[in-house]
Design an enzyme around this catalytic site. Structure first.
Site, short mmCIF file in Angstrom:
data_model
loop_
_atom_site.label_atom_id
_atom_site.label_comp_id
_atom_site.label_asym_id
_atom_site.label_seq_id
_atom_site.Cartn_x
_atom_site.Cartn_y
_atom_site.Cartn_z
N GLU A 103 64.77 54.90 4.26
CA GLU A 103 63.52 55.49 4.56
C GLU A 103 62.87 56.22 4.16
O GLU A 103 63.13 57.55 5.11
CB GLU A 103 63.91 54.84 6.36
CG GLU A 103 62.96 54.78 6.87
CD GLU A 103 61.93 55.77 7.89
OE1 GLU A 103 60.67 55.29 7.27
OE2 GLU A 103 61.90 56.47 7.99
N CYS A 137 58.59 60.81 10.00
CA CYS A 137 57.95 60.10 8.89
C CYS A 137 57.44 58.19 9.31
O CYS A 137 56.67 57.83 8.81
CB CYS A 137 58.85 59.81 8.49
SG CYS A 137 60.22 58.43 9.55
#
Length: 241
Positions: A103, A137
């Site tokens: 990720e 993020c």
């Protein structure tokens, strides 16, 4: 065994049918945020997890993280972090034919159609991008709107951003805390300076204010910045006619 290397604790808690997955986990938190992971480990222990099911290893990514990713008894590596480090993790885990879940950094866009509630859309966008002091993020780093609504959105965004005044993160009234370290602060400033150089408009906030500052007693002498800082290098003369 599953290695989870991330800034936020992630644990495999169940299988596809909702039952126990039976996977022991080793959590290696980011070196900048080890205390959060230690608190999580304490909660896991207090919850009565069997010994060895959840394991916490702290250290730098280059040393502890790399060793865990290459360890022969780690079957799956789940990593949350930068794209550059993600490539290294995938390469290291690939040598052992391990499964890898990555990720990595994102550049998410919030697309607002002409018929949307602009005030709500902009306020939600600002709240999303400022969450966790912007260190997320999945933050909506771009707000795309119809050109006819641009100026209205700019005004709404400026008004929403002004509500996020940095402060003490332990104060319940604080809506945005500091960045994780000086390196990240310099990185964010670099983004701002680059955007302004390319013609971006600064709506709220901006550069550490050019107000004069300085210490007293053991903290120093004189002032820097502003008129008072300039006067440190000047001498005044009295002229009489």
């Amino acid at each position: 065994m599953i290695l989870v290397a991330s800034a936020a604790p992630t644990v495999v808690t169940g299988g596809p049918d909702g039952g126990p997955a039976g996977c022991p986990v080793v959590l290696k938190p980011a070196e900048d945020t080890p205390l959060v992971a230690r608190l999580f480990a304490r909660l896991v222990d207090e919850a009565g997890f069997p010994a060895g099911v959840f394991n916490l290893v702290t250290g730098t990514g280059a040393v502890a993280g790399a060793a865990l990713a290459a360890h022969p008894e780690v079957d799956v590596v789940s990593f949350t972090g930068s794209t550059a480090v993600g490539r290294q993790v995938a390469e290291t885990a690939g040598r052992g034919l391990k499964r890898v879940a990555l990720e990595l950094g994102g550049k998410s866009a919030n697309v607002v159609l002409p018929g949307a509630d602009l005030a709500r859309a902009v306020n939600v966008n600002v709240a999303n991008v400022f969450a966790n002091s912007g260190q997320t993020c999945s933050a909506w780093t771009r707000l795309l709107v119809h050109r006819d609504q641009y100026e209205e959105v700019v005004a709404l965004a400026a008004k929403a951003a002004e509500k996020y005044v940095p402060g003490d993160p332990t104060d319940p009234q604080t809506r945005i805390g500091p960045l994780i370290n000086a390196k990240q602060l310099a990185r964010v400033r670099g983004y701002l300076e680059g955007a302004l150089a390319q013609g971006a408009r600064l709506l709220a906030g901006g550069p550490d204010p050019l107000a004069p500052f300085g210490g007293y007693k053991g903290s120093g002498l004189g002032r820097e910045l502003g008129r008072h800082g300039l006067e440190e290098f000047l001498q005044y003369k009295s002229l009489q006619y």
